[in-house]
Write a protein that holds these residues in place. Structure first.
Motif, PDB file in Angstrom:
ATOM      1  N   LEU A   9     -45.104  -7.998  -7.331  1.00 61.15           N
ATOM      2  CA  LEU A   9     -43.961  -8.860  -7.659  1.00 61.15           C
ATOM      3  C   LEU A   9     -43.612  -9.684  -6.421  1.00 61.15           C
ATOM      4  O   LEU A   9     -43.358  -9.121  -5.353  1.00 61.15           O
ATOM      5  N   ILE A  10     -43.637 -11.001  -6.589  1.00 70.37           N
ATOM      6  CA  ILE A  10     -43.182 -11.893  -5.512  1.00 70.37           C
ATOM      7  C   ILE A  10     -41.890 -12.535  -6.002  1.00 70.37           C
ATOM      8  O   ILE A  10     -41.877 -13.273  -6.998  1.00 70.37           O
ATOM      9  N   ALA A  11     -40.800 -12.216  -5.317  1.00 76.40           N
ATOM     10  CA  ALA A  11     -39.468 -12.603  -5.781  1.00 76.40           C
ATOM     11  C   ALA A  11     -38.812 -13.534  -4.761  1.00 76.40           C
ATOM     12  O   ALA A  11     -38.796 -13.227  -3.567  1.00 76.40           O
ATOM     13  N   GLY A  12     -38.277 -14.645  -5.245  1.00 80.20           N
ATOM     14  CA  GLY A  12     -37.618 -15.609  -4.354  1.00 80.20           C
ATOM     15  C   GLY A  12     -36.109 -15.557  -4.500  1.00 80.20           C
ATOM     16  O   GLY A  12     -35.575 -15.889  -5.566  1.00 80.20           O
ATOM     17  N   ASN A  13     -35.433 -15.111  -3.444  1.00 87.75           N
ATOM     18  CA  ASN A  13     -33.974 -15.062  -3.423  1.00 87.75           C
ATOM     19  C   ASN A  13     -33.462 -16.361  -2.796  1.00 87.75           C
ATOM     20  O   ASN A  13     -33.554 -16.539  -1.590  1.00 87.75           O
ATOM     21  N   TRP A  14     -32.926 -17.232  -3.641  1.00 89.09           N
ATOM     22  CA  TRP A  14     -32.481 -18.543  -3.142  1.00 89.09           C
ATOM     23  C   TRP A  14     -31.135 -18.476  -2.433  1.00 89.09           C
ATOM     24  O   TRP A  14     -30.685 -19.461  -1.871  1.00 89.09           O
ATOM     25  N   LYS A  15     -30.450 -17.355  -2.550  1.00 91.28           N
ATOM     26  CA  LYS A  15     -29.101 -17.213  -1.975  1.00 91.28           C
ATOM     27  C   LYS A  15     -28.213 -18.368  -2.472  1.00 91.28           C
ATOM     28  O   LYS A  15     -28.390 -18.832  -3.593  1.00 91.28           O
ATOM     29  N   MET A  16     -27.298 -18.887  -1.639  1.00 96.56           N
ATOM     30  CA  MET A  16     -26.396 -19.952  -2.109  1.00 96.56           C
ATOM     31  C   MET A  16     -26.992 -21.317  -1.732  1.00 96.56           C
ATOM     32  O   MET A  16     -26.418 -22.088  -0.949  1.00 96.56           O
ATOM     33  N   ASN A  17     -28.187 -21.566  -2.277  1.00 98.25           N
ATOM     34  CA  ASN A  17     -28.890 -22.826  -2.032  1.00 98.25           C
ATOM     35  C   ASN A  17     -29.363 -23.377  -3.370  1.00 98.25           C
ATOM     36  O   ASN A  17     -29.663 -22.613  -4.277  1.00 98.25           O
ATOM     37  N   LEU A  18     -29.467 -24.694  -3.464  1.00103.23           N
ATOM     38  CA  LEU A  18     -30.001 -25.430  -4.611  1.00103.23           C
ATOM     39  C   LEU A  18     -29.010 -25.431  -5.788  1.00103.23           C
ATOM     40  O   LEU A  18     -28.748 -24.388  -6.399  1.00103.23           O
ATOM     41  N   THR A  33     -47.506 -26.776  -8.635  1.00 99.74           N
ATOM     42  CA  THR A  33     -48.252 -26.481  -7.398  1.00 99.74           C
ATOM     43  C   THR A  33     -49.199 -25.300  -7.638  1.00 99.74           C
ATOM     44  O   THR A  33     -50.367 -25.337  -7.240  1.00 99.74           O
ATOM     45  N   LEU A  34     -48.702 -24.284  -8.319  1.00105.21           N
ATOM     46  CA  LEU A  34     -49.546 -23.105  -8.598  1.00105.21           C
ATOM     47  C   LEU A  34     -50.661 -23.470  -9.575  1.00105.21           C
ATOM     48  O   LEU A  34     -51.807 -23.055  -9.412  1.00105.21           O
ATOM     49  N   GLY A 219     -39.137  -7.010   2.334  1.00109.63           N
ATOM     50  CA  GLY A 219     -38.471  -8.300   2.548  1.00109.63           C
ATOM     51  C   GLY A 219     -37.981  -8.406   3.969  1.00109.63           C
ATOM     52  O   GLY A 219     -37.555  -7.414   4.582  1.00109.63           O
ATOM     53  N   GLY A 220     -38.020  -9.612   4.504  1.00111.35           N
ATOM     54  CA  GLY A 220     -37.554  -9.862   5.875  1.00111.35           C
ATOM     55  C   GLY A 220     -38.548 -10.742   6.599  1.00111.35           C
ATOM     56  O   GLY A 220     -39.570 -10.266   7.083  1.00111.35           O
ATOM     57  N   SER A 221     -38.257 -12.083   6.597  1.00109.45           N
ATOM     58  CA  SER A 221     -39.102 -13.059   7.302  1.00109.45           C
ATOM     59  C   SER A 221     -40.554 -13.059   6.799  1.00109.45           C
ATOM     60  O   SER A 221     -41.487 -13.214   7.586  1.00109.45           O
ATOM     61  N   VAL A 222     -40.702 -12.883   5.477  1.00110.17           N
ATOM     62  CA  VAL A 222     -42.045 -13.017   4.880  1.00110.17           C
ATOM     63  C   VAL A 222     -42.394 -14.502   4.803  1.00110.17           C
ATOM     64  O   VAL A 222     -41.567 -15.335   4.444  1.00110.17           O
ATOM     65  N   LYS A 223     -43.636 -14.801   5.167  1.00109.41           N
ATOM     66  CA  LYS A 223     -44.140 -16.190   5.126  1.00109.41           C
ATOM     67  C   LYS A 223     -45.564 -16.154   4.593  1.00109.41           C
ATOM     68  O   LYS A 223     -46.160 -15.080   4.447  1.00109.41           O
ATOM     69  N   SER A 224     -46.131 -17.363   4.392  1.00108.45           N
ATOM     70  CA  SER A 224     -47.521 -17.398   3.914  1.00108.45           C
ATOM     71  C   SER A 224     -48.466 -16.794   4.951  1.00108.45           C
ATOM     72  O   SER A 224     -49.500 -16.236   4.604  1.00108.45           O
ATOM     73  N   GLY A 225     -48.093 -16.876   6.229  1.00102.64           N
ATOM     74  CA  GLY A 225     -48.973 -16.382   7.287  1.00102.64           C
ATOM     75  C   GLY A 225     -48.971 -14.864   7.451  1.00102.64           C
ATOM     76  O   GLY A 225     -49.854 -14.324   8.124  1.00102.64           O
ATOM     77  N   GLY A 243     -35.681 -17.357   2.889  1.00106.62           N
ATOM     78  CA  GLY A 243     -35.849 -18.740   3.356  1.00106.62           C
ATOM     79  C   GLY A 243     -37.120 -19.408   2.848  1.00106.62           C
ATOM     80  O   GLY A 243     -37.087 -20.562   2.400  1.00106.62           O
ATOM     81  N   ALA A 244     -38.237 -18.707   2.901  1.00102.77           N
ATOM     82  CA  ALA A 244     -39.512 -19.326   2.524  1.00102.77           C
ATOM     83  C   ALA A 244     -39.604 -19.602   1.022  1.00102.77           C
ATOM     84  O   ALA A 244     -40.464 -20.372   0.591  1.00102.77           O
ATOM     85  N   SER A 245     -38.705 -19.004   0.225  1.00101.14           N
ATOM     86  CA  SER A 245     -38.766 -19.268  -1.221  1.00101.14           C
ATOM     87  C   SER A 245     -38.175 -20.631  -1.569  1.00101.14           C
ATOM     88  O   SER A 245     -38.315 -21.111  -2.691  1.00101.14           O
ATOM     89  N   LEU A 246     -37.486 -21.263  -0.597  1.00108.22           N
ATOM     90  CA  LEU A 246     -36.880 -22.583  -0.835  1.00108.22           C
ATOM     91  C   LEU A 246     -37.856 -23.718  -0.565  1.00108.22           C
ATOM     92  O   LEU A 246     -37.576 -24.871  -0.861  1.00108.22           O
ATOM     93  N   VAL A 247     -38.997 -23.389   0.040  1.00110.53           N
ATOM     94  CA  VAL A 247     -39.996 -24.405   0.396  1.00110.53           C
ATOM     95  C   VAL A 247     -41.176 -24.197  -0.553  1.00110.53           C
ATOM     96  O   VAL A 247     -41.904 -23.204  -0.443  1.00110.53           O
ATOM     97  N   VAL A 248     -41.325 -25.118  -1.511  1.00109.36           N
ATOM     98  CA  VAL A 248     -42.241 -24.854  -2.621  1.00109.36           C
ATOM     99  C   VAL A 248     -43.664 -24.549  -2.152  1.00109.36           C
ATOM    100  O   VAL A 248     -44.270 -23.572  -2.601  1.00109.36           O
ATOM    101  N   ASP A 249     -44.218 -25.358  -1.264  1.00110.71           N
ATOM    102  CA  ASP A 249     -45.616 -25.126  -0.842  1.00110.71           C
ATOM    103  C   ASP A 249     -45.767 -23.764  -0.157  1.00110.71           C
ATOM    104  O   ASP A 249     -46.771 -23.074  -0.323  1.00110.71           O
ATOM    105  N   GLU A 250     -44.761 -23.409   0.606  1.00116.10           N
ATOM    106  CA  GLU A 250     -44.799 -22.127   1.318  1.00116.10           C
ATOM    107  C   GLU A 250     -44.695 -20.956   0.317  1.00116.10           C
ATOM    108  O   GLU A 250     -45.457 -19.988   0.399  1.00116.10           O
ATOM    109  N   PHE A 251     -43.757 -21.072  -0.626  1.00112.66           N
ATOM    110  CA  PHE A 251     -43.603 -19.982  -1.594  1.00112.66           C
ATOM    111  C   PHE A 251     -44.848 -19.872  -2.473  1.00112.66           C
ATOM    112  O   PHE A 251     -45.310 -18.762  -2.774  1.00112.66           O
ATOM    113  N   ALA A 252     -45.417 -21.017  -2.844  1.00110.27           N
ATOM    114  CA  ALA A 252     -46.644 -20.988  -3.663  1.00110.27           C
ATOM    115  C   ALA A 252     -47.766 -20.292  -2.889  1.00110.27           C
ATOM    116  O   ALA A 252     -48.544 -19.511  -3.462  1.00110.27           O
ATOM    117  N   ALA A 253     -47.848 -20.543  -1.606  1.00105.13           N
ATOM    118  CA  ALA A 253     -48.895 -19.897  -0.792  1.00105.13           C
ATOM    119  C   ALA A 253     -48.648 -18.383  -0.701  1.00105.13           C
ATOM    120  O   ALA A 253     -49.598 -17.586  -0.663  1.00105.13           O
TER     121      ALA A 253
END
Ligand code: PEP
Length: 263
Positions: A9-18, A33-34, A219-225, A243-253
């Protein structure tokens, strides 16, 4: 312990954004993108956790375009209905097609004084409404120094599960507070050690079968790298990404971690 296949499960928590318009654009872009990358949806479950005010718009889009993302909420009331101004009930969320709900995120524990008792009441409210609680737990930097990595999250999880039936569907998100939004993720082996300890808590608080089937996320500073290094660990079944779930290319990666895991 029984060996069970757990769908990552890859879950994106947008918090109070968007806002709701930005949410719709983000979900559309993520989907395309996917698709353009040839990502097959079946092997990984993707969930997005928008703010409450976006949920209806995202639900409408997901349904209309048959987008294979699960919908999550970031919180719910411990109560089912009544004079609780500003609260949102689990039943309202279920009606909107919401599947998951975050409970006990460290930001709610810190800024909204959510105690282990409130977290436990919210876990039970989510289950009563047919939602899957994503139970967030994790130690602060001070806890880490005083008690080591596993003690506090294990205690938080045991308290969150108090009185919960073994057949309940839950997800656990281990999020060291010092790693959230800091750019300093835990090492994969630190995450593995704590996730394995949390699986033992699932076995004692619920049962062996629940421990084998329940997904434990890091969870905690997960990135594509760094996602692939976490996903190689046997007890890490996915990620809760802020944070990385707000950047589409990064979250897709991140969703496409299988490209990098090398299995
Ligand atoms: C979070 O807040 O749940 C989180 C993991 O944030 P980030 O990925 O930005 O560290």
């Amino acid at each position: 312990m029984a060996v069970t296949t757990r769908t990552p499960l890859i879950a994106g928590n947008w918090k109070m954004n968007l806002d709701h318009l930005q949410a719709v654009a983000t979900v559309q872009k993520l989907h395309w993108t996917l698709k353009d990358a040839g990502h097959e949806g079946d092997s990984v479950e993707v969930a997005v956790f928008p703010p409450f005010t976006d949920i209806r718009s995202v639900q409408t889009l997901i349904d209309a375009d048959k987008i294979p993302f699960a919908l999550g909420a970031q919180d719910l009331s411990a109560h089912d209905s009544g004079a609780y101004t500003g609260e949102v009930s689990g039943a309202f969320l279920t009606k909107l097609g919401v599947k998951y709900v975050l409970i006990g995120h460290s930001e709610r524990r810190e800024y909204h004084a959510e105690s282990d008792e409130i977290v436990n009441a919210k876990v039970k409210a989510a289950i009563r409404s047919g939602l899957v609680p994503v139970i967030c737990i994790g130690e602060t930097a001070e806890d880490l120094e005083r008690f080591g990595a596993s003690a506090v999250p294990a205690d938080q999880l045991a308290k969150a599960l108090d009185g919960v039936s073994a057949s309940s569907d839950v997800v656990v998100a281990y999020e060291p507070v010092w790693a959230i939004g800091s750019g300093q993720a835990a090492t994969p082996s630190q995450a593995q050690d704590v996730c394995a300890a949390l699986r033992k808590v699932l076995a004692s608080a619920l049962d062996e079968d629940a421990a084998a089937r329940t997904r434990v996320l890091y969870g905690g500073s997960v990135k594509s790298g760094n996602i692939a290094s976490f996903m190689r660990e046997p007890d890490v079944d996915g990620a809760l990404v802020g944070g990385a779930s707000l950047v589409v290319d990064e979250f897709a990666a991140i969703v496409r971690f299988e490209k990098h895991v090398g299995v």
